[in-house]
Motif scaffolding. Sequence first.
Motif, short mmCIF file in Angstrom:
data_model
loop_
_atom_site.label_atom_id
_atom_site.label_comp_id
_atom_site.label_asym_id
_atom_site.label_seq_id
_atom_site.Cartn_x
_atom_site.Cartn_y
_atom_site.Cartn_z
N ARG A 8 40.35 22.76 51.08
CA ARG A 8 41.40 23.32 50.23
C ARG A 8 42.75 22.94 50.85
O ARG A 8 42.89 22.96 52.09
N ARG A 19 52.88 33.67 44.53
CA ARG A 19 53.02 33.47 43.09
C ARG A 19 51.80 32.73 42.53
O ARG A 19 51.26 31.84 43.19
N PHE A 20 51.42 33.08 41.30
CA PHE A 20 50.33 32.36 40.62
C PHE A 20 50.78 30.92 40.39
O PHE A 20 51.85 30.68 39.80
N THR A 21 49.96 29.96 40.79
CA THR A 21 50.39 28.56 40.78
C THR A 21 49.68 27.72 39.73
O THR A 21 50.33 27.06 38.91
N GLY A 22 48.35 27.68 39.80
CA GLY A 22 47.59 26.89 38.81
C GLY A 22 48.02 25.44 38.78
O GLY A 22 47.99 24.74 39.79
N GLU A 87 43.68 22.56 40.39
CA GLU A 87 43.49 24.02 40.41
C GLU A 87 43.20 24.49 38.98
O GLU A 87 43.55 23.81 38.01
N TYR A 90 46.46 28.64 35.38
CA TYR A 90 46.64 30.09 35.42
C TYR A 90 47.29 30.67 34.17
O TYR A 90 47.68 31.85 34.14
N LYS A 98 52.21 37.76 42.43
CA LYS A 98 50.90 38.42 42.31
C LYS A 98 51.02 39.93 42.52
O LYS A 98 50.39 40.72 41.80
N ARG A 114 41.92 37.05 38.38
CA ARG A 114 41.84 36.12 39.51
C ARG A 114 40.41 35.72 39.84
O ARG A 114 40.16 34.59 40.22
N ARG A 115 39.49 36.68 39.76
CA ARG A 115 38.17 36.40 40.32
C ARG A 115 36.98 36.51 39.37
O ARG A 115 35.88 36.15 39.76
N ASN A 181 40.16 27.25 43.40
CA ASN A 181 39.20 27.50 42.32
C ASN A 181 38.43 26.26 41.88
O ASN A 181 37.29 26.39 41.43
O1 LIG Z 1 46.77 28.93 41.76
C1 LIG Z 1 46.99 29.78 42.64
O2 LIG Z 1 47.80 30.71 42.52
C2 LIG Z 1 46.25 29.68 43.95
O3 LIG Z 1 46.11 28.38 44.33
C3 LIG Z 1 44.89 30.31 43.87
O4 LIG Z 1 45.08 31.57 43.45
P1 LIG Z 1 43.96 32.72 43.47
O5 LIG Z 1 43.72 33.08 44.90
O6 LIG Z 1 44.62 33.81 42.68
O7 LIG Z 1 42.74 32.16 42.78
#
Ligand SMILES: O=C(O)[C@H](O)COP(=O)(O)O
Length: 228
Positions: A8, A19-22, A87, A90, A98, A114-115, A181
């Motif tokens: 990763r 911050r949410f990145t995606g 990724e 998001y 977050k 998230r999960r 992810n």
């Molecule tokens: O896209 C993101 O914000 C991170 O790379 C992964 O985020 P996560 O831990 O919320 O899946």
Amino acid sequence: MPKLILVRHGQSEWNLANRFTGWWDVDVTEKGVEEAKEAGRLLKEKGVFPTLAFTSVQKRAIKTLHLALEYCDRLWIPETKDWRLNERHYGGLTGLNKQETRDRHGDEQVHIWRRSFDVPPPPMDKGDEYDPGNDPRYEGIDVPQTESLKLTIERVLPYWESDILPKLVAGETVIISAHGNSLRALVKHLSNISDDEITGLEIPTGQPIIYEFEGSAPVGERYYLKDA
Ligand SMILES: O=C(O)[C@H](O)COP(=O)(O)O
């Protein structure tokens, strides 16, 4: 025995800013650079030398790959970049903090986004400031508006089967530098993890994970190279 190395990307600017990145294309931080170099040093120290590389089209994964390869003296190996290793998208959460999102929607809802295996975050509006739709790197691609892990698997696995697995079968030592992810998608498949159990799997930044292969299947379980 051919090996698969999963890494990763090192810490990104938005990992640091929480911050949410995606699909937003943020860079790695100084710490991320160090993590990537350290991954390369570890590959060298343990004598695990990649012969072929795959990564996403996002700079945090590309830079991590290059630094890791540089620090194990393998910058010269062939590499392929493909959006299917990106990724997960998001959606409308992209760019949000977050913790602020937890404060607003509750811990449970944010954990589901998230999960969970198959609940996608709310979709991104067309023309959102973080919409990568017009980015030339995605020309001809139907850019998603959001993705669950399940949807991420639906684009990672066909690419794995068609482009990556045959190289392992042919005896290459393959490194994949990708994302939390897209790597969870692969590990779920390779380690046969159930839809329920995958909610508990976290992939740390910059830590090479190894699978050993015999033919087209992994032999034994994955392990962290630092523990080998
Ligand atoms: O896209 C993101 O914000 C991170 O790379 C992964 O985020 P996560 O831990 O919320 O899946």
